[in-house]
Motif scaffolding. Structure first.
Motif, PDB file in Angstrom:
ATOM      1  N   ALA A   3       0.819  -1.206   0.000  1.00  0.00           N
ATOM      2  CA  ALA A   3       0.000   0.000   0.000  1.00  0.00           C
ATOM      3  C   ALA A   3       0.852   1.255   0.000  1.00  0.00           C
ATOM      4  O   ALA A   3       0.466   2.279  -0.583  1.00  0.00           O
ATOM      5  CB  ALA A   3      -0.935   0.003   1.206  1.00  0.00           C
ATOM      6  N   LEU A  24      -4.667   3.157   5.633  1.00  0.00           N
ATOM      7  CA  LEU A  24      -4.337   2.238   4.538  1.00  0.00           C
ATOM      8  C   LEU A  24      -5.009   0.875   4.686  1.00  0.00           C
ATOM      9  O   LEU A  24      -4.884   0.037   3.797  1.00  0.00           O
ATOM     10  CB  LEU A  24      -2.817   2.045   4.459  1.00  0.00           C
ATOM     11  N   VAL A  26      -4.085  -1.492   6.556  1.00  0.00           N
ATOM     12  CA  VAL A  26      -2.956  -2.418   6.494  1.00  0.00           C
ATOM     13  C   VAL A  26      -3.182  -3.607   7.418  1.00  0.00           C
ATOM     14  O   VAL A  26      -3.724  -3.469   8.518  1.00  0.00           O
ATOM     15  CB  VAL A  26      -1.661  -1.656   6.878  1.00  0.00           C
ATOM     16  N   PRO A  75      -3.319  -5.403   2.237  1.00  0.00           N
ATOM     17  CA  PRO A  75      -2.353  -4.299   2.141  1.00  0.00           C
ATOM     18  C   PRO A  75      -1.201  -4.424   3.149  1.00  0.00           C
ATOM     19  O   PRO A  75      -1.405  -4.806   4.296  1.00  0.00           O
ATOM     20  CB  PRO A  75      -3.198  -3.067   2.450  1.00  0.00           C
TER      21      PRO A  75
END
Length: 164
Positions: A3, A24, A26, A75
């Motif tokens: 990402a 993000l 993540v 991500p």
């Protein structure tokens, strides 16, 4: 998928955990740093702050499999300590196709560096390295947190030239 690749002298810390990871979405953080990877204490200190649902690895820059991270279904955030390690990551296989966005978020002052933001100090060599990465196709941006407007490569060079 990767990402974001972020340059941050502090590597994995509260600002990253509280702002970038949720922004993000993540699921994994990879710290690509030779010094941290070689220090049991640094690895332990950094991973203590990571929530249990988040995977975190600390590896030497050259040992990271960037293609595998790009192929991951969730991500991934990659953290490097400085621009030199970003260049090392590029030499170790990081390409714009694998990770198109490079974020410069925190680079401490050192002799020969100029302030381009309150948290980012760059040398002429580092600005040239970022320009070379941008010329290869990476989208280079400067910002500490996701809520800030990103400054692109032209703005980074303008700020560097204006700084003393």
């Amino acid at each position: 998928m990767i990402a974001l690749v972020r340059v941050d002298n502090r590597l994995l810390h509260g600002q990253v955990l509280e702002t970038w990871l949720p922004h993000l979405a993540v699921r994994e953080v990879v710290v690509a740093d030779d010094e941290a990877a070689s220090s049991r204490l640094a690895r332990a200190a950094m991973t203590l702050c990571v929530p249990p649902e988040l995977a975190a690895r600390i590896e030497p820059v050259g040992a990271v499999d960037y293609a595998a991270l790009a192929a991951a279904p969730a991500p991934v955030l990659v953290l490097v300590r400085d621009v030199a390690q970003l260049v090392q990551a590029r030499a170790a296989g990081l390409t714009p196709a694998l990770a198109p966005r490079l974020n410069v978020g925190n680079v401490h002052y050192a002799p020969g560096r100029r302030s381009v933001t309150p948290s980012v100090f760059l040398s002429q060599e580092e600005v040239r390295a970022l320009r070379a990465l941008a010329a290869e196709g990476f989208e280079v941006e400067l910002r500490a947190v996701p809520a800030e407007a990103p400054a692109g490569m032209d703005e980074i060079e303008r700020r560097y030239a204006a700084a003393r």
